[in-house]
Design an enzyme around this catalytic site. Structure first.
Site, PDB file in Angstrom:
ATOM      1  N   CYS A 136      41.578  42.748  40.850  1.00  0.00           N
ATOM      2  CA  CYS A 136      42.560  41.709  40.490  1.00  0.00           C
ATOM      3  C   CYS A 136      41.830  40.411  40.151  1.00  0.00           C
ATOM      4  O   CYS A 136      40.621  40.271  40.384  1.00  0.00           O
ATOM      5  CB  CYS A 136      43.541  41.494  41.639  1.00  0.00           C
ATOM      6  SG  CYS A 136      42.899  40.495  42.993  1.00  0.00           S
ATOM      7  N   CYS A 143      39.907  38.674  43.021  1.00  0.00           N
ATOM      8  CA  CYS A 143      38.658  39.360  43.373  1.00  0.00           C
ATOM      9  C   CYS A 143      37.587  39.165  42.309  1.00  0.00           C
ATOM     10  O   CYS A 143      36.398  39.062  42.625  1.00  0.00           O
ATOM     11  CB  CYS A 143      38.908  40.843  43.596  1.00  0.00           C
ATOM     12  SG  CYS A 143      39.760  41.146  45.148  1.00  0.00           S
ATOM     13  N   ASN A 162      41.294  47.672  51.474  1.00  0.00           N
ATOM     14  CA  ASN A 162      42.336  46.644  51.452  1.00  0.00           C
ATOM     15  C   ASN A 162      43.074  46.625  52.794  1.00  0.00           C
ATOM     16  O   ASN A 162      43.213  47.656  53.465  1.00  0.00           O
ATOM     17  CB  ASN A 162      43.295  46.798  50.257  1.00  0.00           C
ATOM     18  CG  ASN A 162      43.836  48.194  50.045  1.00  0.00           C
ATOM     19  OD1 ASN A 162      43.281  49.170  50.520  1.00  0.00           O
ATOM     20  ND2 ASN A 162      44.939  48.294  49.338  1.00  0.00           N
ATOM     21  N   GLU A 191      37.780  44.571  47.628  1.00  0.00           N
ATOM     22  CA  GLU A 191      36.574  43.899  47.132  1.00  0.00           C
ATOM     23  C   GLU A 191      36.227  42.697  48.007  1.00  0.00           C
ATOM     24  O   GLU A 191      35.071  42.468  48.355  1.00  0.00           O
ATOM     25  CB  GLU A 191      36.796  43.426  45.679  1.00  0.00           C
ATOM     26  CG  GLU A 191      37.065  44.543  44.690  1.00  0.00           C
ATOM     27  CD  GLU A 191      38.555  44.859  44.533  1.00  0.00           C
ATOM     28  OE1 GLU A 191      39.314  44.798  45.527  1.00  0.00           O
ATOM     29  OE2 GLU A 191      38.953  45.176  43.400  1.00  0.00           O
ATOM     30  N   CYS A 238      42.210  42.181  49.552  1.00  0.00           N
ATOM     31  CA  CYS A 238      41.840  43.326  48.733  1.00  0.00           C
ATOM     32  C   CYS A 238      40.533  43.934  49.257  1.00  0.00           C
ATOM     33  O   CYS A 238      39.771  43.285  49.977  1.00  0.00           O
ATOM     34  CB  CYS A 238      41.622  42.900  47.294  1.00  0.00           C
ATOM     35  SG  CYS A 238      43.064  42.239  46.471  1.00  0.00           S
ATOM     36  N   GLU A 287      46.557  45.079  54.372  1.00  0.00           N
ATOM     37  CA  GLU A 287      47.837  44.403  54.107  1.00  0.00           C
ATOM     38  C   GLU A 287      48.378  43.715  55.362  1.00  0.00           C
ATOM     39  O   GLU A 287      47.891  43.949  56.476  1.00  0.00           O
ATOM     40  CB  GLU A 287      48.854  45.410  53.569  1.00  0.00           C
ATOM     41  CG  GLU A 287      48.482  45.904  52.185  1.00  0.00           C
ATOM     42  CD  GLU A 287      49.495  46.853  51.563  1.00  0.00           C
ATOM     43  OE1 GLU A 287      49.403  47.094  50.370  1.00  0.00           O
ATOM     44  OE2 GLU A 287      50.383  47.356  52.301  1.00  0.00           O
TER      45      GLU A 287
HETATM   46 ZN   LIG Z   1      41.833  41.778  44.538  1.00  0.00          ZN
END
Ligand SMILES: [Zn+2]
Length: 170
Positions: free
Chosen positions: A112, A115, A67, A80, A78, A69
């Site tokens: 999430c 994703c 991930n 994925e 993210c 940010e």
């Molecule tokens: Zn995600």
């Protein structure tokens, strides 16, 4: 009347929890790749590190991602999506399996919603998704990050996102 739901993504795989040691070596390798890339997670705001890895259907290459940010939050990616974007950029658009690893006590961290849809774009069949927990204390103690008895959630993209949005137009 035509069954307008017959092409919906319905789980074809059973969701089970098994031990790391019972998995095929190819799956252990995929989870280990997700573990390794998790160390590179760029998470100055949340501190919540995630790693993901996907195996290309053709050739079997593993593409991994962490991930990433951002100070403005919305542009964050993210793990994925990082992994899949890397794969697509290098010509792989079909996958045979995926792995995600993060750490929260007592629970598995599953992808999430964004994703799940992102994975679904590249899954025209129900591919397995393996979820593991990464125990950070083991890393500092230089222990094996994933041990034989560790629980692994074996789920699948259709379990995670049934009846998903999908266009059949190409
Ligand atoms: Zn995600």
């Amino acid at each position: 009347m035509t069954d307008l739901t017959k092409n919906f993504a319905r789980p074809e795989k059973t969701e089970v929890v098994v031990t790391f040691g019972s998995l095929d070596l190819s799956v252990q390798e995929l989870l280990t790749a997700a573990f390794q890339v998790r160390q590179r997670a760029y998470v100055p705001y949340s501190g919540f590190k995630v790693g993901a890895a996907f195996r290309a259907k053709s050739g079997g290459q593993i593409f991994s991602g962490c991930n990433v940010e951002n100070a403005a939050f919305t542009p964050s990616s993210c793990a994925e999506r990082t992994a899949i974007a890397k794969a697509v950029s290098e010509g792989a658009t079909e996958f045979s399996a995926g792995a995600v690893i993060a750490y929260e006590p007592e629970v598995f961290t599953t992808p999430c919603g964004v994703c799940r849809q992102f994975i679904r774009e590249f899954a025209n069949e129900d591919i397995p998704i393996y979820i593991a927990q990464s125990i950070d204390a083991r890393i500092s103690a230089k222990e094996e990050p994933l041990q034989k008895e560790d629980p692994i959630l074996c789920t699948s993209i259709y379990n995670l996102l049934p009846s998903s949005f999908h266009t059949y137009r190409k």
